[in-house]
Motif scaffolding. Structure first.
Motif, PDB file in Angstrom:
ATOM      1  N   GLY A 167       0.876  -1.247   0.194  1.00 27.70           N
ATOM      2  CA  GLY A 167       0.028   0.085  -0.027  1.00 27.70           C
ATOM      3  C   GLY A 167       1.000   1.227   0.120  1.00 27.70           C
ATOM      4  N   PRO A 168       1.673   1.395   0.903  1.00 31.93           N
ATOM      5  CA  PRO A 168       2.453   2.616   1.155  1.00 31.93           C
ATOM      6  C   PRO A 168       3.516   2.729  -0.229  1.00 31.93           C
ATOM      7  N   PHE A 169       3.718   1.547  -0.669  1.00 35.16           N
ATOM      8  CA  PHE A 169       4.730   1.508  -2.066  1.00 35.16           C
ATOM      9  C   PHE A 169       3.643   2.099  -3.204  1.00 35.16           C
ATOM     10  N   LEU A 170       2.666   1.432  -3.407  1.00 40.88           N
ATOM     11  CA  LEU A 170       1.857   1.744  -4.753  1.00 40.88           C
ATOM     12  C   LEU A 170       0.682   2.896  -4.518  1.00 40.88           C
ATOM     13  N   PHE A 171       0.031   3.024  -3.412  1.00 42.72           N
ATOM     14  CA  PHE A 171      -1.142   3.723  -3.605  1.00 42.72           C
ATOM     15  C   PHE A 171      -0.902   5.127  -3.997  1.00 42.72           C
ATOM     16  N   ASP A 172       0.022   5.723  -3.427  1.00 44.64           N
ATOM     17  CA  ASP A 172       0.487   7.191  -3.758  1.00 44.64           C
ATOM     18  C   ASP A 172       0.770   7.494  -5.255  1.00 44.64           C
ATOM     19  N   ARG A 173       1.015   6.254  -5.818  1.00 40.32           N
ATOM     20  CA  ARG A 173       1.576   6.274  -7.315  1.00 40.32           C
ATOM     21  C   ARG A 173       0.225   5.967  -8.247  1.00 40.32           C
ATOM     22  N   LEU A 174      -0.630   5.522  -7.835  1.00 39.83           N
ATOM     23  CA  LEU A 174      -1.884   5.279  -8.832  1.00 39.83           C
ATOM     24  C   LEU A 174      -2.168   6.258  -9.616  1.00 39.83           C
ATOM     25  N   SER A 175      -2.526   5.968 -10.908  1.00 38.54           N
ATOM     26  CA  SER A 175      -3.259   6.888 -11.692  1.00 38.54           C
ATOM     27  C   SER A 175      -4.475   7.000 -11.331  1.00 38.54           C
ATOM     28  N   ALA A 176      -5.115   8.068 -11.963  1.00 40.35           N
ATOM     29  CA  ALA A 176      -6.752   8.300 -11.573  1.00 40.35           C
ATOM     30  C   ALA A 176      -7.442   7.367 -11.945  1.00 40.35           C
ATOM     31  N   ASP A 177      -7.318   6.398 -12.939  1.00 40.61           N
ATOM     32  CA  ASP A 177      -8.203   5.344 -13.391  1.00 40.61           C
ATOM     33  C   ASP A 177      -7.713   3.870 -12.962  1.00 40.61           C
TER      34      ASP A 177
END
Length: 86
Positions: free
Chosen positions: A25-35
């Protein structure tokens, strides 16, 4: 760019690896695109439910929906994106 990420969790019998997917989560979620959409499996397990709750606390903008599959699955996406029909 579309990216597929597989984040395998713990082996079902390993007690010492509870909530093993939480660090994703901390690694991925802030890097997610809007879709973006994330589908953690085995959501029926208690430690996966705990992981989802912790992610919800840390990322209140992340929509979580439980999908009723054999071993459970979560559908995670940024809240501001309207959901399309499956």
């Amino acid at each position: 760019m579309n990216v597929f990420v597989l984040c395998a969790g713990r082996c079902g019998s390993l007690i010492f690896a509870m909530c093993a997917r939480f660090p994703a989560g901390p690694f991925l979620f802030d890097r997610l695109s809007a879709d973006a959409a994330v589908f953690p499996d085995n959501a029926i397990r208690e430690d996966e439910k705990q992981t989802a709750a912790m992610w919800g606390d840390c990322y209140p903008w992340l929509h979580q929906e439980y999908l009723d599959f054999e071993k459970g699955c979560l559908f995670l996406r940024p809240k501001h994106i309207p959901r399309t029909d499956r």
